[in-house]
Design a protein around this motif. Structure first.
Motif, mmCIF file in Angstrom:
data_model
loop_
_atom_site.group_PDB
_atom_site.id
_atom_site.type_symbol
_atom_site.label_atom_id
_atom_site.label_comp_id
_atom_site.label_asym_id
_atom_site.label_seq_id
_atom_site.Cartn_x
_atom_site.Cartn_y
_atom_site.Cartn_z
ATOM 1 N N THR A 1 0.831 -1.207 0.000
ATOM 2 C CA THR A 1 0.000 0.000 0.000
ATOM 3 C C THR A 1 0.866 1.258 0.000
ATOM 4 N N ASN A 2 1.870 1.311 0.872
ATOM 5 C CA ASN A 2 2.721 2.495 0.953
ATOM 6 C C ASN A 2 3.552 2.676 -0.317
ATOM 7 N N LEU A 3 4.066 1.589 -0.894
ATOM 8 C CA LEU A 3 4.860 1.713 -2.119
ATOM 9 C C LEU A 3 3.996 2.167 -3.291
ATOM 10 N N PHE A 4 2.777 1.602 -3.414
ATOM 11 C CA PHE A 4 1.883 2.040 -4.491
ATOM 12 C C PHE A 4 1.478 3.503 -4.294
ATOM 13 N N SER A 5 1.154 3.880 -3.051
ATOM 14 C CA SER A 5 0.750 5.270 -2.781
ATOM 15 C C SER A 5 1.847 6.243 -3.158
ATOM 16 N N ASN A 6 3.105 5.915 -2.823
ATOM 17 C CA ASN A 6 4.217 6.788 -3.186
ATOM 18 C C ASN A 6 4.355 6.896 -4.703
ATOM 19 N N ALA A 7 4.207 5.776 -5.419
ATOM 20 C CA ALA A 7 4.341 5.811 -6.874
ATOM 21 C C ALA A 7 3.290 6.720 -7.494
ATOM 22 N N VAL A 8 2.076 6.711 -6.928
ATOM 23 C CA VAL A 8 1.000 7.556 -7.460
ATOM 24 C C VAL A 8 1.205 9.013 -7.035
ATOM 25 N N LYS A 9 1.501 9.213 -5.762
ATOM 26 C CA LYS A 9 1.574 10.575 -5.211
ATOM 27 C C LYS A 9 2.682 11.397 -5.860
ATOM 28 N N TYR A 10 3.825 10.777 -6.140
ATOM 29 C CA TYR A 10 4.973 11.538 -6.620
ATOM 30 C C TYR A 10 5.173 11.423 -8.129
ATOM 31 N N HIS A 11 4.171 10.874 -8.827
ATOM 32 C CA HIS A 11 4.314 10.785 -10.284
ATOM 33 C C HIS A 11 4.194 12.179 -10.902
ATOM 34 N N HIS A 12 5.053 12.468 -11.840
ATOM 35 C CA HIS A 12 5.123 13.830 -12.387
ATOM 36 C C HIS A 12 4.158 14.066 -13.547
ATOM 37 N N GLN A 13 3.482 13.002 -14.038
ATOM 38 C CA GLN A 13 2.597 13.174 -15.185
ATOM 39 C C GLN A 13 1.134 12.934 -14.863
ATOM 40 N N GLY A 14 0.834 12.500 -13.665
ATOM 41 C CA GLY A 14 -0.551 12.276 -13.293
ATOM 42 C C GLY A 14 -1.080 10.928 -13.702
ATOM 43 N N ALA A 15 -0.371 10.203 -14.522
ATOM 44 C CA ALA A 15 -0.765 8.862 -14.952
ATOM 45 C C ALA A 15 0.500 8.111 -15.314
ATOM 46 N N GLY A 16 0.502 6.816 -15.043
ATOM 47 C CA GLY A 16 1.711 6.058 -15.325
ATOM 48 C C GLY A 16 1.469 4.576 -15.134
ATOM 49 N N THR A 17 2.581 3.832 -15.028
ATOM 50 C CA THR A 17 2.524 2.373 -14.908
ATOM 51 C C THR A 17 3.319 1.929 -13.688
ATOM 52 N N ILE A 18 2.713 1.043 -12.909
ATOM 53 C CA ILE A 18 3.390 0.423 -11.769
ATOM 54 C C ILE A 18 3.585 -1.051 -12.118
ATOM 55 N N THR A 19 4.822 -1.509 -12.030
ATOM 56 C CA THR A 19 5.157 -2.881 -12.409
ATOM 57 C C THR A 19 5.576 -3.668 -11.176
ATOM 58 N N VAL A 20 4.975 -4.840 -10.982
ATOM 59 C CA VAL A 20 5.293 -5.712 -9.838
ATOM 60 C C VAL A 20 5.886 -7.007 -10.376
ATOM 61 N N ARG A 21 7.009 -7.412 -9.788
ATOM 62 C CA ARG A 21 7.640 -8.673 -10.146
ATOM 63 C C ARG A 21 8.064 -9.407 -8.864
ATOM 64 N N CYS A 22 8.259 -10.730 -8.984
ATOM 65 C CA CYS A 22 8.632 -11.541 -7.821
ATOM 66 C C CYS A 22 9.610 -12.615 -8.259
ATOM 67 N N ARG A 23 10.648 -12.824 -7.415
ATOM 68 C CA ARG A 23 11.605 -13.896 -7.654
ATOM 69 C C ARG A 23 11.746 -14.723 -6.382
#
Length: 505
Positions: free
Chosen positions: A397-419
């Motif tokens: 939740t905190n990582l997604f919120s930061n990605a949205v809050k500090y995005h400079h274009q108002g829209a973008g892509t969040i990518t999640v991966r797992c190893r």
């Protein structure tokens, strides 16, 4: 026959004395040279330490000035003057240390000139009587970065020269470190051999040795018994019993150890009692923060809303702007209180371990905090395992919120991966936002640290601190990989299974 034996004994003592005298002289000379080389090595380390402190204090002063320029808070300049004095004092100390090295003195003088120019530029920025334009400030700051780079370069040249001296001195020190113990060992071996030969001539030593052996056996049995008592105490302490005591009144090393262990267990008992009281105080603080502090905030927010509702036609555009700013500050203050409470509760509440489908969890977080204009790219499969679901959900939740809050274009892509690793899972959360400069990669995980103007984004600077503390409690790790303008990628590890847990139905 008796005279011959006495003669052998005398000759043996004479040879032993000669060998010991010769080796003592060699050992003395070796140890003296070793001491000289050791002092030289210490001198080199002292020069490096003093020069490093100068550079660090200059960098610290620059950070204080930048903090003052960003916030206009004079508290940042509280340690500016002392730091500047300490830099000058550091130059004096280094000058005294390298007084016999003209090349280093020349480098130090060049570094001193750069540092003084650096402080003159910083003084222009913090002098109230001087009104500087934004472009002037930017020029001074850019010049400051270049001068800091030059200072660092000069320090590296001083350091490189001292490291060359250090290598040479270490080589000489190693030589004498080899010679000294060899001579001591040789002398000891020869002395032991000669002494053994002499003691072989004394028949009464056999009886004395036997008596000594019997005494040692009795002492060993008693010592073993007392050590077993100490081991039992250590086991009880490990089991959480801090009131246990050892009753050993002997005035020897084991008796002193028993006394120290008794004091240690008493101190542990007192410390854990004090810790329990502190935890109670922290719980009380949490209660006060959640009730007594939030209530006035809600009251002020309500008053602002009343003003907007009842004085709609009388409010000027400027006043409406002020009210909007007030509501933003009140919201940030409430978020700050909530963040502090969340940070304080981490690790102090019982984990609720349950089977967690990370794919479902990430989808839930997406629905809660990610706007529709953002895209969340997930892999085909994410793991399902037993863990503290709420803690993992808070991290995403905190990582997604930061990605949205500090995005400079108002829209973008969040990518999640797992190893999947042997002991844990390595999750990656990446965005295509403005990115984070490398010099801020460690700073962002500190409390109250945010890289954007608080007037631009109402941020508390606690989100990533909470993330790091949660992951630390789980014995995991987190790092960031980012460059300015290239997005940010947060990589954290999460254990596959907690060490101690109880499944919750």
């Amino acid at each position: 026959m008796r005279l011959q034996l006495n003669t052998k004994i005398l000759l043996g003592f004479a040879v032993a004395a000669g060998v010991l005298l010769l080796t003592a002289i060699i050992s003395f000379l070796s140890i003296r040279q070793l001491a000289v080389q050791t002092r030289s090595v210490e001198h080199t380390y002292q020069v490096l330490q003093e020069a490093e402190q100068i550079t660090s204090r200059v960098r610290e002063s620059e950070s204080q000035v930048r903090g003052y320029l960003l916030t206009a808070d004079t508290a940042y300049l509280q340690n500016y003057a002392p730091s500047r004095r300490q830099v000058e004092e550091g130059f004096v100390r280094v000058s005294e240390l390298i007084a016999d090295n003209p090349a280093q003195i020349q480098r130090l003088d060049s570094m001193r000139v750069l540092v003084r120019q650096k402080y003159q530029n910083m003084q222009r920025l913090i002098t109230p009587q001087r009104a500087l334009t934004a472009s002037s400030i930017r020029t001074i700051l850019d010049t400051g970065r270049l001068s800091m780079r030059a200072i660092r370069g000069m320090f590296e040249r001083i350091k490189a020269h001292e490291l060359q001296l250090l290598a040479l001195r270490n080589q000489q020190q190693s030589l004498y470190e080899t010679i000294a113990p060899v001579t001591i060992i040789v002398s000891a071996v020869l002395a032991i051999l000669i002494t053994l030969w002499l003691f072989q001539k004394i028949s009464g030593e056999i009886a004395a040795n036997e008596q000594l052996r019997q005494t040692l056996a009795l002492t060993n049995e008693e010592t073993t018994r007392r050590i077993e008592i100490v081991e039992r105490l250590a086991g009880q302490v490990l089991d959480g019993d801090y009131k246990v005591k050892i009753r050993d009144q002997e005035k020897d090393s084991l008796g002193n150890l028993a006394n120290l262990l008794n004091r240690m267990t008493q101190r542990l008992d007192e410390s854990f009692g004090a810790l329990e009281n502190r935890n109670k105080e922290l719980d009380q603080f949490a209660y006060v923060a959640s009730h007594d502090l939030k209530a006035p905030l809600r009251g002020v927010t309500t008053i602002v809303k009343w003003i907007e509702d009842e004085l709609t036609t009388e409010l000027s555009p400027q006043m409406r702007q002020y009210l909007d700013m007030m509501k933003g500050r009140l919201t940030r203050l409430e978020d700050l209180i909530n963040g502090l409470l969340a940070y304080a509760r981490i690790g102090r509440t019982e984990q609720k371990v349950e089977e967690t489908n990370v794919g479902h969890l990430v989808n839930e977080v997406t629905e809660m905090v990610v706007p529709a204009e953002f895209k969340v790219d997930l892999p085909d499969t994410l793991p399902v395992f037993f863990t503290d679901r709420l803690s993992l959900q808070q991290v995403f939740t905190n990582l997604f919120s930061n990605a949205v809050k500090y995005h400079h274009q108002g829209a973008g892509t969040i990518t999640v991966r797992c190893r999947e690793n042997r002991q844990d899972y390595e999750f990656t959360v990446a965005d295509d936002g403005p990115g984070i400069a490398p010099e801020y990669h460690e700073k962002i995980f500190l409390m109250f640290q945010t890289l954007r103007d608080r007037n631009t984004a109402e941020s508390t600077g606690i989100g990533l601190s909470i993330v790091k503390k949660i992951i630390d409690e789980q014995k995991g790790s987190i790092r960031v990989r980012s460059e300015t303008g290239q997005g940010a990628t947060f990589i954290f590890t999460w254990p596959k299974l907690p060490a101690d847990y109880q499944l919750v139905a």
